[in-house]
Design an enzyme around this catalytic site. Sequence first.
Site, PDB file in Angstrom:
ATOM      1  N   LYS A  97     -17.666   1.458  -3.081  1.00  0.00           N
ATOM      2  CA  LYS A  97     -16.679   2.541  -3.118  1.00  0.00           C
ATOM      3  C   LYS A  97     -16.971   3.420  -4.325  1.00  0.00           C
ATOM      4  CE  LYS A  97     -11.974   3.774  -4.083  1.00  0.00           C
ATOM      5  NZ  LYS A  97     -10.720   3.345  -4.726  1.00  0.00           N
ATOM      6  N   GLY A 110      -1.876   5.272  -8.313  1.00  0.00           N
ATOM      7  CA  GLY A 110      -0.817   4.568  -9.018  1.00  0.00           C
ATOM      8  C   GLY A 110       0.519   5.272  -9.062  1.00  0.00           C
ATOM      9  N   ALA A 142      -5.050   5.510  -2.311  1.00  0.00           N
ATOM     10  CA  ALA A 142      -4.224   5.869  -3.469  1.00  0.00           C
ATOM     11  C   ALA A 142      -2.925   6.550  -3.067  1.00  0.00           C
ATOM     12  CB  ALA A 142      -4.982   6.764  -4.448  1.00  0.00           C
ATOM     13  N   GLY A 143      -1.880   6.243  -3.829  1.00  0.00           N
ATOM     14  CA  GLY A 143      -0.598   6.911  -3.686  1.00  0.00           C
ATOM     15  C   GLY A 143       0.451   6.169  -2.891  1.00  0.00           C
TER      16      GLY A 143
END
Length: 324
Positions: free
Chosen positions: A167, A228, A254-255
């Site tokens: 990644k 985060g 993410a999120g």
Amino acid sequence: MDLTINGEARQYDRPLTIKELLDDLELDGQKVAMERNLEIVPKSAYGSTMLEDGDKLEIVHFIGGGSVNDDSFEVAGQTFNSRLIVGTGKYKDFEETKLAIEASGAEVVTVAVRRVNITDRNQPMLVDYVDPKKYTYLPNTAFCYTADEALRTLRLAREAGGWDLVKLEVLGHEKTLYPNMPETLKAAETLINEGFKVMVYCSDDPIMCQMLEDMGCVAIMPLGAPIGSGLGIQNPVGIGIIKEQAKVPVIVDAGVGTASDATIAMELGCDGVLMNSAIAHAKNPVIMAEAMKDAVKAGRKAFLAGRMPRKQYADPSSPLAGLI
């Protein structure tokens, strides 16, 4: 002989091979990767490579940086039943990491590459709790801000564990952790040319995502919201377009903050969701991991079922014929 190991000065009164140094440090050579003066040393050469006065060494290992559905999905020729990918960082300890991952049902876990603690040789390692034979380790470039930093990290990761599925994330701003797309494109091109299979964290821009796919990335991973933040999917229209045009898996990265966010990502048709903070920062990470497993499964089923059309006005659910 003076050596600098992971930034620490060390002195030895005799010549050493890399293997002898690792033995002296009580480190398992199969669990770490070695960089000597910015050059990666293959594991096969540990026993024959003599260290020299003034050598600078970096010794790294993996640290903590799933929903099972009826239909599997494929990334770079590997088939997975779980569409939930989880991170391995931010937990209180490795035992909690292990329990949360088990509860999530995940098959793929992201791992960061960090220096081995050569001072406290008894410090546990992630591989002792999360078996790389059971889970697919996905090395990532967390907290890399340039293409060169990301390349160095993933080359070490491949040497440490032999994995070429990685990644890539290159960050552009310390406060927002948004991706630096020019550096991301630069790093992705080099990694692909070196034989890596690149899953790439990127902006939620359909044009940029298409460029990464055309370049040869094996999965596109647009952010749902800043890393985060727990804000949930901020641009469902953009992510929907990205999924519609993509011929490789699209994984929201993410999120995510709670289970409903994961469900929304899957209802958009995404192939998977990657999260870490949403589980690790929950009051009970193990229960939240199980909730995320169920949420991803529900969202995937809803997408496959096909939602009812949205209407501006009410539509009675009971038939009008025969009304008294």
